[in-house]
Design a protein around this motif. Structure first.
Motif, short mmCIF file in Angstrom:
data_model
loop_
_atom_site.label_atom_id
_atom_site.label_comp_id
_atom_site.label_asym_id
_atom_site.label_seq_id
_atom_site.Cartn_x
_atom_site.Cartn_y
_atom_site.Cartn_z
N MET A 1 0.83 -1.18 0.00
CA MET A 1 0.00 0.00 0.00
C MET A 1 0.87 1.24 0.00
SD MET A 1 -3.07 -0.53 2.68
CE MET A 1 -4.28 0.57 2.05
N PRO A 2 0.49 2.25 -0.73
CA PRO A 2 1.26 3.50 -0.69
C PRO A 2 1.06 4.21 0.64
CG PRO A 2 -0.66 3.76 -2.07
CD PRO A 2 -0.59 2.31 -1.69
N GLN A 3 2.10 4.83 1.09
CA GLN A 3 2.02 5.58 2.34
C GLN A 3 1.99 7.06 2.02
OE1 GLN A 3 4.87 4.50 5.21
NE2 GLN A 3 4.37 2.32 5.12
N HIS A 4 1.23 7.77 2.80
CA HIS A 4 1.10 9.21 2.60
C HIS A 4 2.24 9.92 3.31
CE1 HIS A 4 -2.84 8.61 0.85
NE2 HIS A 4 -3.14 7.84 1.87
N ALA A 5 2.77 10.92 2.68
CA ALA A 5 3.84 11.72 3.28
C ALA A 5 3.26 12.64 4.33
CB ALA A 5 4.55 12.54 2.21
N GLN A 6 3.99 12.79 5.42
CA GLN A 6 3.56 13.72 6.44
C GLN A 6 3.83 15.14 5.98
OE1 GLN A 6 5.61 12.73 10.03
NE2 GLN A 6 3.87 11.56 10.77
N ILE A 7 2.92 16.00 6.29
CA ILE A 7 3.11 17.41 5.94
C ILE A 7 3.63 18.12 7.18
CG2 ILE A 7 1.97 19.52 5.19
CD1 ILE A 7 -0.09 17.76 3.79
N THR A 8 4.91 18.40 7.18
CA THR A 8 5.50 19.15 8.27
C THR A 8 6.06 20.45 7.71
OG1 THR A 8 7.61 18.03 7.98
CG2 THR A 8 6.11 17.10 9.60
N ARG A 9 5.92 21.47 8.45
CA ARG A 9 6.39 22.78 8.01
C ARG A 9 7.74 23.06 8.69
NH1 ARG A 9 2.30 24.60 5.11
NH2 ARG A 9 0.18 24.20 5.74
N VAL A 10 8.79 22.61 8.04
CA VAL A 10 10.13 22.80 8.57
C VAL A 10 10.64 24.17 8.16
CG1 VAL A 10 12.49 21.90 8.54
CG2 VAL A 10 10.56 20.33 8.45
N CYS A 11 11.33 24.81 9.06
CA CYS A 11 11.88 26.14 8.80
C CYS A 11 12.85 26.08 7.63
CB CYS A 11 12.60 26.64 10.05
SG CYS A 11 13.39 28.24 9.85
N ARG A 12 12.71 27.01 6.71
CA ARG A 12 13.59 27.04 5.53
C ARG A 12 15.01 27.46 5.88
NH1 ARG A 12 10.55 30.20 0.71
NH2 ARG A 12 8.94 28.67 0.25
N ASP A 13 15.16 28.31 6.86
CA ASP A 13 16.48 28.85 7.17
C ASP A 13 17.36 27.84 7.91
OD1 ASP A 13 15.87 31.23 5.95
OD2 ASP A 13 15.14 32.14 7.79
N CYS A 14 16.79 27.08 8.83
CA CYS A 14 17.62 26.17 9.62
C CYS A 14 17.38 24.70 9.28
CB CYS A 14 17.39 26.41 11.10
SG CYS A 14 15.72 26.01 11.66
N ASP A 15 16.44 24.39 8.40
CA ASP A 15 16.10 23.01 8.00
C ASP A 15 15.73 22.13 9.18
OD1 ASP A 15 16.40 23.41 5.29
OD2 ASP A 15 18.55 22.99 5.34
N GLY A 16 15.15 22.70 10.21
CA GLY A 16 14.70 21.94 11.37
C GLY A 16 15.73 21.84 12.49
N PHE A 17 16.97 22.25 12.24
CA PHE A 17 18.00 22.27 13.27
C PHE A 17 18.00 23.67 13.87
CE2 PHE A 17 19.31 19.04 10.25
CZ PHE A 17 19.47 17.95 11.09
#
Length: 59
Positions: A1-17
Motif C-alpha cells: 500500500m502506498p504511504q502518505h507523506a507527512q506534511i511538516t512545516r520545517v523552517c527554511r532557514d535552519c532546515d529543522g535544526f
C-alpha cells in the motif's frame, strides 16, 4: 500500500535544526569547552514555521 507523506512545516532557514552549540575557544577548569547556544532567528528555536493562515498580518 502506498504511504502518505507527512506534511511538516520545517523552517527554511535552519532546515529543522533550530539551535546550534558554538564553542568560543576557551576551556573551563575541568577541561570542557565553553559553548554558546544560538537559536534560529526565523523560527525562534522551534524548527518549524507557522502556517500561512496563522500568521497575523496588519499593523
Amino acid at each position: 500500500m502506498p504511504q502518505h507523506a507527512q506534511i511538516t512545516r520545517v523552517c527554511r532557514d535552519c532546515d529543522g535544526f533550530a539551535t546550534a552549540a558554538i564553542t568560543i575557544g576557551t576551556r573551563r577548569h575541568d577541561g570542557t569547552r565553553v559553548t554558546l547556544r544560538v537559536a534560529c532567528p526565523t523560527c525562534k528555536g522551534t524548527g518549524r514555521t507557522a502556517p500561512a493562515g496563522v500568521v497575523r498580518a496588519g499593523r
